[in-house]
Scaffold this motif. Structure first.
Motif, mmCIF file in Angstrom:
data_model
loop_
_atom_site.group_PDB
_atom_site.id
_atom_site.type_symbol
_atom_site.label_atom_id
_atom_site.label_comp_id
_atom_site.label_asym_id
_atom_site.label_seq_id
_atom_site.Cartn_x
_atom_site.Cartn_y
_atom_site.Cartn_z
ATOM 1 N N ASN A 164 -9.981 17.942 12.800
ATOM 2 C CA ASN A 164 -11.144 17.312 12.180
ATOM 3 C C ASN A 164 -10.904 17.046 10.698
ATOM 4 O OD1 ASN A 164 -14.117 16.563 12.358
ATOM 5 N ND2 ASN A 164 -14.161 18.095 10.730
ATOM 6 N N ALA A 165 -10.211 17.970 10.001
ATOM 7 C CA ALA A 165 -9.887 17.739 8.587
ATOM 8 C C ALA A 165 -8.989 16.513 8.433
ATOM 9 C CB ALA A 165 -9.205 18.977 7.999
ATOM 10 N N VAL A 166 -8.028 16.362 9.356
ATOM 11 C CA VAL A 166 -7.157 15.179 9.339
ATOM 12 C C VAL A 166 -7.975 13.923 9.598
ATOM 13 C CG1 VAL A 166 -5.210 14.054 10.483
ATOM 14 C CG2 VAL A 166 -5.159 16.520 10.069
ATOM 15 N N ARG A 167 -8.850 13.988 10.591
ATOM 16 C CA ARG A 167 -9.660 12.816 10.953
ATOM 17 C C ARG A 167 -10.561 12.374 9.813
ATOM 18 N NH1 ARG A 167 -14.507 11.765 11.950
ATOM 19 N NH2 ARG A 167 -15.112 13.943 11.663
ATOM 20 N N GLU A 168 -11.195 13.330 9.126
ATOM 21 C CA GLU A 168 -12.086 12.977 8.015
ATOM 22 C C GLU A 168 -11.325 12.282 6.890
ATOM 23 O OE1 GLU A 168 -13.979 16.627 6.939
ATOM 24 O OE2 GLU A 168 -15.634 16.352 8.367
ATOM 25 N N TYR A 169 -10.120 12.778 6.583
ATOM 26 C CA TYR A 169 -9.322 12.113 5.541
ATOM 27 C C TYR A 169 -8.925 10.708 5.981
ATOM 28 C CZ TYR A 169 -5.337 10.827 2.688
ATOM 29 O OH TYR A 169 -4.481 10.145 1.863
ATOM 30 N N LEU A 170 -8.516 10.551 7.239
ATOM 31 C CA LEU A 170 -8.095 9.241 7.727
ATOM 32 C C LEU A 170 -9.239 8.238 7.680
ATOM 33 C CD1 LEU A 170 -5.951 10.349 10.802
ATOM 34 C CD2 LEU A 170 -5.103 9.415 8.646
ATOM 35 N N CYS A 171 -10.429 8.666 8.107
ATOM 36 C CA CYS A 171 -11.583 7.743 8.106
ATOM 37 C C CYS A 171 -11.935 7.311 6.685
ATOM 38 C CB CYS A 171 -12.783 8.410 8.773
ATOM 39 S SG CYS A 171 -12.600 8.645 10.551
ATOM 40 N N ILE A 181 -8.479 -4.484 0.786
ATOM 41 C CA ILE A 181 -7.803 -5.658 1.362
ATOM 42 C C ILE A 181 -8.810 -6.741 1.750
ATOM 43 C CG2 ILE A 181 -6.375 -6.453 3.286
ATOM 44 C CD1 ILE A 181 -5.062 -3.696 3.325
ATOM 45 N N ASP A 182 -9.793 -6.346 2.556
ATOM 46 C CA ASP A 182 -10.788 -7.316 3.065
ATOM 47 C C ASP A 182 -12.101 -6.578 3.315
ATOM 48 O OD1 ASP A 182 -12.226 -9.343 4.169
ATOM 49 O OD2 ASP A 182 -11.032 -9.514 6.017
ATOM 50 N N PRO A 183 -13.044 -6.647 2.382
ATOM 51 C CA PRO A 183 -14.311 -5.911 2.539
ATOM 52 C C PRO A 183 -15.127 -6.345 3.748
ATOM 53 C CG PRO A 183 -14.018 -6.653 0.268
ATOM 54 C CD PRO A 183 -12.972 -7.335 1.085
ATOM 55 N N ASN A 184 -14.910 -7.543 4.246
ATOM 56 C CA ASN A 184 -15.716 -8.057 5.352
ATOM 57 C C ASN A 184 -15.180 -7.659 6.734
ATOM 58 O OD1 ASN A 184 -17.493 -9.397 3.565
ATOM 59 N ND2 ASN A 184 -16.034 -11.114 3.390
ATOM 60 N N ARG A 185 -14.018 -7.060 6.782
ATOM 61 C CA ARG A 185 -13.442 -6.674 8.066
ATOM 62 C C ARG A 185 -14.188 -5.462 8.646
ATOM 63 N NH1 ARG A 185 -7.123 -5.186 8.654
ATOM 64 N NH2 ARG A 185 -7.003 -7.254 7.652
ATOM 65 N N ASN A 186 -14.331 -5.438 9.962
ATOM 66 C CA ASN A 186 -14.955 -4.313 10.650
ATOM 67 C C ASN A 186 -13.901 -3.525 11.423
ATOM 68 O OD1 ASN A 186 -17.624 -4.885 9.845
ATOM 69 N ND2 ASN A 186 -17.827 -6.422 11.465
ATOM 70 N N ILE A 187 -13.870 -2.213 11.184
ATOM 71 C CA ILE A 187 -12.934 -1.333 11.884
ATOM 72 C C ILE A 187 -13.732 -0.191 12.499
ATOM 73 C CG2 ILE A 187 -10.958 0.218 11.639
ATOM 74 C CD1 ILE A 187 -9.979 -1.477 9.346
ATOM 75 N N ARG A 188 -13.574 0.007 13.800
ATOM 76 C CA ARG A 188 -14.316 1.069 14.494
ATOM 77 C C ARG A 188 -13.490 2.354 14.476
ATOM 78 N NH1 ARG A 188 -16.992 -0.737 20.039
ATOM 79 N NH2 ARG A 188 -18.087 1.212 19.552
ATOM 80 N N THR A 189 -13.898 3.294 13.664
ATOM 81 C CA THR A 189 -13.180 4.570 13.571
ATOM 82 C C THR A 189 -13.797 5.655 14.444
ATOM 83 O OG1 THR A 189 -14.552 5.230 11.683
ATOM 84 C CG2 THR A 189 -12.476 4.076 11.200
ATOM 85 N N ARG A 216 -10.264 19.775 22.024
ATOM 86 C CA ARG A 216 -9.029 19.459 21.298
ATOM 87 C C ARG A 216 -8.455 18.135 21.777
ATOM 88 N NH1 ARG A 216 -4.045 23.555 21.673
ATOM 89 N NH2 ARG A 216 -4.206 22.889 23.845
ATOM 90 N N LYS A 217 -8.520 17.880 23.072
ATOM 91 C CA LYS A 217 -8.014 16.609 23.603
ATOM 92 C C LYS A 217 -8.784 15.426 23.018
ATOM 93 C CE LYS A 217 -7.355 14.032 27.903
ATOM 94 N NZ LYS A 217 -7.552 14.025 29.367
ATOM 95 N N LYS A 218 -10.113 15.563 22.925
ATOM 96 C CA LYS A 218 -10.913 14.483 22.339
ATOM 97 C C LYS A 218 -10.532 14.246 20.875
ATOM 98 C CE LYS A 218 -14.985 15.232 25.267
ATOM 99 N NZ LYS A 218 -16.415 15.630 25.293
ATOM 100 N N MET A 219 -10.356 15.349 20.107
ATOM 101 C CA MET A 219 -10.014 15.206 18.696
ATOM 102 C C MET A 219 -8.632 14.588 18.516
ATOM 103 S SD MET A 219 -12.673 16.181 17.093
ATOM 104 C CE MET A 219 -12.027 16.157 15.452
ATOM 105 N N ILE A 220 -7.704 14.919 19.421
ATOM 106 C CA ILE A 220 -6.366 14.313 19.366
ATOM 107 C C ILE A 220 -6.465 12.805 19.569
ATOM 108 C CG2 ILE A 220 -4.201 14.108 20.660
ATOM 109 C CD1 ILE A 220 -4.276 17.135 21.057
ATOM 110 N N GLN A 221 -7.319 12.387 20.493
ATOM 111 C CA GLN A 221 -7.474 10.944 20.748
ATOM 112 C C GLN A 221 -8.071 10.226 19.542
ATOM 113 O OE1 GLN A 221 -9.866 11.215 24.293
ATOM 114 N NE2 GLN A 221 -8.100 11.214 25.672
ATOM 115 N N TYR A 222 -9.070 10.827 18.913
ATOM 116 C CA TYR A 222 -9.670 10.206 17.725
ATOM 117 C C TYR A 222 -8.658 10.124 16.579
ATOM 118 C CZ TYR A 222 -14.217 10.822 20.002
ATOM 119 O OH TYR A 222 -15.277 10.761 20.872
#
Length: 453
Positions: A164-171, A181-189, A216-222
């Motif tokens: 979760n700590a990794v995921r929060e930094y990545l998001c 790069i492009d403020p108008n782009r939509n990315i689903r995190t 843990r499997k769900k967090m790995i996928q995210y």
């Protein structure tokens, strides 16, 4: 030569120069080799800038004050303005009031730790040993050895919390890079959905093995999804940097890439444990923001595993000296020869006796001590010798006495962690953990020397 500073603060009421000369800060100031350390300190800076940088005594005085008082960078700077005795320790001969600005910005202490590095604290320790030898406080006849783990200031890890700590930094980083790069782009995190998964895990009191594996499997996928998204954005950012049209600076790009590499290593380790249904992996990372830390299996009651660097410490005449420190685990029993060589470098002679626990009592160490004619505290091995009962009692009494003397280093470790800011290591700069340990030992040595002087 630094001029004598007493009496101090002549124009300060109500002191008017009449200040307690037995104050601890005044005693400690007389023990620190300021001149020698200033010469070494100046070598780390451009000679053209020596007139504008903060001097060695101020910076090192503040850092040593942190070890004595267990304060943060901000707190020690505030304490400097509150205590005239501490200002004297830091090299000021007139009182410095806190008016519009502080004597230094707290962030400067972290910058100086990064610039000076662990080599400076090693030289500091060497100069302190020389100063203590000149005063006759340390002679180097008795050497006590042991190792301990100084815990780092991280949360107790588990797999889901780490992911979760990794995921929060990545998001957060994905949003920053995308907006650059492009403020108008939509990315689903899927950060909201992943956050709910994590909170569900944390709020569940009784976690079964099946439940832990599923979460843990769900967090790995995210995390895997977010890493791929950030990789794509960084590829676009690199193209713009090459074309010199990117709002992302090169240093920021390199910083993100380094953190992303750590995230990938964590993902690989967690994926390996998930697919093999195992609990072990080589060089396991337990903290995303401090990836050097490794789990140290100690087997102690209440502390089966500790997280922090392991330090090999030599206790000489009651003064603690750092022989070695690293985040990876090591067996202290094979470092006796190295400790003896360092003892020779410090005191130009071998000790007459080595006190250590039974981890050091292997055949190689026994042969080494016998060759160098050094007595030890190890248990007698081999066939029973043809000695009288009186001689046997004397030998057993001597063994118990030496083991009791060896126990002093165990008490020292507890004292260091409770009293000299080593209970939670917080310096995350390169080599910062070693620096904090070494300065903690130096502070303890100064405190002991001030009491003996």
């Amino acid at each position: 030569m630094v001029p004598e500073q007493l009496p101090i603060f002549k124009d300060l009421n109500p002191y008017s120069g009449q200040i307690d000369t037995n104050n601890r800060w005044i005693k400690l100031a007389k023990l620190v080799p300021w001149e020698e350390m200033d010469v070494i300190y100046q070598k780390h800076f451009d000679t053209k800038k020596l007139s504008v940088i903060k001097n060695c005594r101020l910076i090192m005085g503040l850092i040593l004050g942190q070890m004595f008082l267990e304060l943060s960078d901000r707190e020690i700077v505030d304490y400097f303005h509150e205590n005239p005795y501490f200002q004297y320790f830091c090299g000021k001969d007139t009182f410095v009031a806190k008016l519009d600005s502080k004597i230094v910005h707290p962030s400067l202490l972290s910058k100086r730790r990064r610039r000076l590095g662990a080599s400076y604290t090693q030289q500091f320790e060497q100069e302190m040993v020389i100063a203590l030898k000149k005063k006759g406080l340390i002679k180097g006849k008795k050497l006590t050895l042991d190792a301990t783990v100084f815990p780092a200031n991280i949360t107790h890890p588990n797999d889901v919390k780490l992911l979760n700590a990794v995921r929060e930094y990545l998001c957060k980083t994905i949003l920053d890079v995308k907006n650059s790069i492009d403020p108008n782009r939509n990315i689903r995190t899927y950060k909201r959905v992943a956050r709910k998964v994590y909170l569900t895990f944390q709020k569940t009191k009784r976690k079964t093995k099946t439940f832990i594996r599923k979460q843990r499997k769900k967090m790995i996928q995210y995390v895997n999804r977010n890493i791929n998204q950030l990789d794509t954005l960084l590829a676009e950012a690199k193209t713009q940097i090459i074309q010199e049209g990117s709002p992302i600076k090169q240093w920021r790009y390199d910083q993100i890439v380094n953190k992303l590499n750590v995230a990938k290593r964590i993902l690989d380790q967690q994926l390996h444990m998930a697919t093999t249904k195992g609990r072990k992996v080589a060089n396991r990372i337990v903290s995303f923001h401090w990836p050097e830390i490794r789990p140290m299996v100690r087997g102690k009651e209440g502390k089966c595993v500790e997280f922090g660097p392991k330090a090999h410490v030599a206790l000489v005449d009651g003064y603690a000296l750092l022989d070695h420190a690293q985040f990876d685990s090591f067996h202290e029993g094979i470092r006796l020869d190295e400790s003896l060589n360092k003892h020779i470098d410090r005191f130009d002679t071998l000790p007459t006796i080595v006190l250590a626990d039974q981890l050091y009592s292997n055949r190689d160490n026994r042969a080494l001590l016998k060759e160098k004619e050094i007595s030890h505290s190890f248990k007698h091995v081999g066939r029973p010798s043809n000695e009288t009962r009186a001689a046997q009692r004397k030998r057993k009494t001597q063994f118990k006495k030496r083991q009791g003397q060896r126990n002093h280093i165990e008490a020292l470790f507890g004292h260091l962690k409770k009293r000299f800011n080593l209970n939670r290591l917080t310096w995350t700069v390169p080599g910062g953990a070693t620096m904090q340990i070494q300065l903690g030992l130096i502070a303890a040595n100064l405190y002991r020397a001030a009491g003996s002087a």
